[in-house]
Write a protein that holds these residues in place. Structure first.
Motif, PDB file in Angstrom:
ATOM      1  N   ALA A  39       0.830  -1.211   0.000  1.00  6.13           N
ATOM      2  CA  ALA A  39       0.000   0.000   0.000  1.00  6.13           C
ATOM      3  C   ALA A  39       0.863   1.259   0.000  1.00  6.13           C
ATOM      4  O   ALA A  39       0.495   2.275  -0.606  1.00  6.13           O
ATOM      5  N   ARG A  40       2.018   1.198   0.666  1.00  6.03           N
ATOM      6  CA  ARG A  40       2.946   2.335   0.622  1.00  6.03           C
ATOM      7  C   ARG A  40       3.413   2.574  -0.814  1.00  6.03           C
ATOM      8  O   ARG A  40       3.493   3.717  -1.275  1.00  6.03           O
ATOM      9  N   LEU A  41       3.723   1.517  -1.510  1.00 12.91           N
ATOM     10  CA  LEU A  41       4.181   1.637  -2.888  1.00 12.91           C
ATOM     11  C   LEU A  41       3.046   2.095  -3.797  1.00 12.91           C
ATOM     12  O   LEU A  41       3.283   2.806  -4.780  1.00 12.91           O
ATOM     13  N   LEU A  42       1.822   1.703  -3.487  1.00 19.91           N
ATOM     14  CA  LEU A  42       0.663   2.205  -4.234  1.00 19.91           C
ATOM     15  C   LEU A  42       0.561   3.718  -4.087  1.00 19.91           C
ATOM     16  O   LEU A  42       0.296   4.429  -5.067  1.00 19.91           O
ATOM     17  N   GLU A  43       0.757   4.210  -2.868  1.00 17.00           N
ATOM     18  CA  GLU A  43       0.726   5.659  -2.659  1.00 17.00           C
ATOM     19  C   GLU A  43       1.794   6.354  -3.498  1.00 17.00           C
ATOM     20  O   GLU A  43       1.561   7.432  -4.054  1.00 17.00           O
ATOM     21  N   LEU A  44       2.963   5.746  -3.593  1.00 18.56           N
ATOM     22  CA  LEU A  44       4.026   6.340  -4.400  1.00 18.56           C
ATOM     23  C   LEU A  44       3.632   6.351  -5.874  1.00 18.56           C
ATOM     24  O   LEU A  44       3.868   7.346  -6.576  1.00 18.56           O
TER      25      LEU A  44
ATOM     26  N   LEU B 101       9.123  17.530  -7.091  1.00 18.11           N
ATOM     27  CA  LEU B 101       9.541  17.304  -5.703  1.00 18.11           C
ATOM     28  C   LEU B 101       8.660  16.245  -5.089  1.00 18.11           C
ATOM     29  O   LEU B 101       7.430  16.342  -5.121  1.00 18.11           O
ATOM     30  N   LEU B 102       9.277  15.221  -4.511  1.00 20.81           N
ATOM     31  CA  LEU B 102       8.566  14.164  -3.813  1.00 20.81           C
ATOM     32  C   LEU B 102       8.792  14.312  -2.318  1.00 20.81           C
ATOM     33  O   LEU B 102       9.936  14.345  -1.853  1.00 20.81           O
ATOM     34  N   LEU B 103       7.707  14.398  -1.559  1.00 21.86           N
ATOM     35  CA  LEU B 103       7.749  14.427  -0.100  1.00 21.86           C
ATOM     36  C   LEU B 103       7.257  13.070   0.379  1.00 21.86           C
ATOM     37  O   LEU B 103       6.077  12.755   0.255  1.00 21.86           O
ATOM     38  N   LEU B 104       8.149  12.261   0.915  1.00 19.52           N
ATOM     39  CA  LEU B 104       7.821  10.888   1.288  1.00 19.52           C
ATOM     40  C   LEU B 104       7.885  10.733   2.803  1.00 19.52           C
ATOM     41  O   LEU B 104       8.945  10.879   3.406  1.00 19.52           O
ATOM     42  N   ASP B 105       6.740  10.423   3.412  1.00 15.84           N
ATOM     43  CA  ASP B 105       6.637  10.321   4.870  1.00 15.84           C
ATOM     44  C   ASP B 105       6.617   8.846   5.272  1.00 15.84           C
ATOM     45  O   ASP B 105       5.618   8.154   5.091  1.00 15.84           O
ATOM     46  N   GLU B 106       7.741   8.353   5.777  1.00 14.98           N
ATOM     47  CA  GLU B 106       7.928   6.952   6.175  1.00 14.98           C
ATOM     48  C   GLU B 106       7.544   5.990   5.052  1.00 14.98           C
ATOM     49  O   GLU B 106       6.725   5.081   5.229  1.00 14.98           O
ATOM     50  N   PRO B 107       8.131   6.150   3.870  1.00 14.77           N
ATOM     51  CA  PRO B 107       7.706   5.350   2.713  1.00 14.77           C
ATOM     52  C   PRO B 107       8.081   3.877   2.771  1.00 14.77           C
ATOM     53  O   PRO B 107       7.478   3.069   2.060  1.00 14.77           O
ATOM     54  N   SER B 108       9.049   3.487   3.596  1.00 17.72           N
ATOM     55  CA  SER B 108       9.459   2.083   3.615  1.00 17.72           C
ATOM     56  C   SER B 108       8.760   1.275   4.699  1.00 17.72           C
ATOM     57  O   SER B 108       9.021   0.080   4.846  1.00 17.72           O
TER      58      SER B 108
ATOM     59  N   ASP C 270      15.467  -2.698  -0.281  1.00 21.84           N
ATOM     60  CA  ASP C 270      16.613  -2.515  -1.179  1.00 21.84           C
ATOM     61  C   ASP C 270      16.145  -2.054  -2.555  1.00 21.84           C
ATOM     62  O   ASP C 270      16.741  -1.143  -3.162  1.00 21.84           O
ATOM     63  N   ALA C 271      15.079  -2.679  -3.065  1.00 26.78           N
ATOM     64  CA  ALA C 271      14.537  -2.295  -4.371  1.00 26.78           C
ATOM     65  C   ALA C 271      13.981  -0.881  -4.322  1.00 26.78           C
ATOM     66  O   ALA C 271      14.124  -0.107  -5.283  1.00 26.78           O
ATOM     67  N   PHE C 272      13.380  -0.511  -3.201  1.00 26.85           N
ATOM     68  CA  PHE C 272      12.842   0.829  -3.047  1.00 26.85           C
ATOM     69  C   PHE C 272      13.966   1.867  -3.052  1.00 26.85           C
ATOM     70  O   PHE C 272      13.835   2.938  -3.651  1.00 26.85           O
TER      71      PHE C 272
ATOM     72  N   MET D  21      12.681  13.033   2.313  1.00 26.55           N
ATOM     73  CA  MET D  21      12.134  11.817   2.908  1.00 26.55           C
ATOM     74  C   MET D  21      12.243  11.832   4.426  1.00 26.55           C
ATOM     75  O   MET D  21      13.328  12.043   4.977  1.00 26.55           O
ATOM     76  N   VAL D  22      11.120  11.609   5.089  1.00 26.05           N
ATOM     77  CA  VAL D  22      11.089  11.334   6.522  1.00 26.05           C
ATOM     78  C   VAL D  22      11.079   9.823   6.671  1.00 26.05           C
ATOM     79  O   VAL D  22      10.217   9.147   6.104  1.00 26.05           O
ATOM     80  N   GLU D  23      12.022   9.295   7.413  1.00 26.38           N
ATOM     81  CA  GLU D  23      12.151   7.838   7.470  1.00 26.38           C
ATOM     82  C   GLU D  23      12.846   7.417   8.757  1.00 26.38           C
ATOM     83  O   GLU D  23      13.776   8.077   9.221  1.00 26.38           O
TER      84      GLU D  23
END
Length: 273
Positions: free
Chosen positions: A145-150, A160-167, A176-178, A194-196
């Protein structure tokens, strides 16, 4: 000129200061990490950048233009895309349908012309979830579902991509693939902020890391410098120079060879994270 500039931003909720004179930037073609302990103000910064939160003080500039008062949808049209810590997919729709909706919205053709299936499946293939295309979004694993959001975010072709805890929810192989995908997206000229919490991912993929603690930027630098920074170690591990030493690698260890040990398991943050 940086793609994104956050200039002296302050956010206060009543008597609580969530972000305290934060100044930082994100550049096109680079992956920038924004890290810090829970409650440090990371998600609040994202809300200010994306337009969900008006700062008490300070400015946000995107692509050379001040956007501090620009609404969310206009920032999106200008090339700003965001994923959220809390999943935002349409659960009753399939994965493919979720991406179709995103493409419809960004192209401004809702109800007039549906995007080609090849466009949708291309996005799903790129983020690695094409096999789930016909599954309902509320039935897929959290990491998927995280990857769906991406994929939905990429439907708008953001600069610009703002990614909030994407992994969050990804296993080691998927992470690794991400990381490879993030490098590819940056190589195309996109800026990524990225916030991670997964420090292996952050240290492995980020060109620059900015560290927040109690709403303030306490350190900026390349991964190796951030890992060795005593202020960052203290913020995460809670020790000071006058406290008893521990063995290297243990919480609170002060050995000069010590590796920064930051929790890799994402922990939910509140409104002022």
């Amino acid at each position: 000129m940086s793609l994104l500039e956050v200039d002296d931003v302050v956010v206060q909720f009543g008597g609580v200061t969530a972000v305290n004179h934060a100044t930082f930037e994100a550049e096109a073609g680079r992956v920038t990490g924004l890290i810090g302990p829970n409650g440090a103000g990371k998600t609040t910064c994202f809300n200010v950048i994306s337009g969900l939160q008006r700062p008490t003080k300070g400015k946000v500039r995107f692509n050379g233009r001040t956007v501090t008062s620009v609404p969310v949808h206009r920032r999106s049209k200008r090339g700003m895309g965001r994923t959220f810590q809390r999943l935002e997919a349409f659960g009753s729709l399939t994965v493919r349908e979720n991406v179709r909706v995103a493409l419809d919205i960004h192209r401004g053709l809702v109800g007039v012309l549906k995007p080609a299936k090849s466009d949708i499946d291309g996005l799903l293939e790129r983020v690695g979830i094409r096999a789930y295309a016909d599954e309902r979004a509320d039935s897929i694993p959290t990491g998927t579902a995280r990857l769906l959001e991406l994929a939905r975010c990429l439907a708008g072709d953001p600069r610009l991509l703002l990614l909030d805890e994407p992994s969050s929810g990804l296993d080691e192989t998927e992470t690794d693939a991400f990381g490879d995908l993030l490098r590819d997206l940056a190589a195309e000229g996109r800026g990524i902020l990225m916030v991670e919490h997964d420090m292996d991912l952050v240290m492995g993929v980020c060109d620059t890391i900015r560290v927040l603690d109690f709403g303030e930027v306490i350190a900026v630098g390349e991964p190796a410098a951030i890992r060795a920074d005593k202020r960052v170690q203290q913020a995460y591990l809670g020790y000071s120079d006058d406290e008893p030493e521990h063995a290297a690698g243990e919480p609170g260890g002060s050995d000069t060879e010590q590796t920064l040990v930051i929790p890799a398991v994402p922990v939910s943050e509140g409104a002022t994270s």
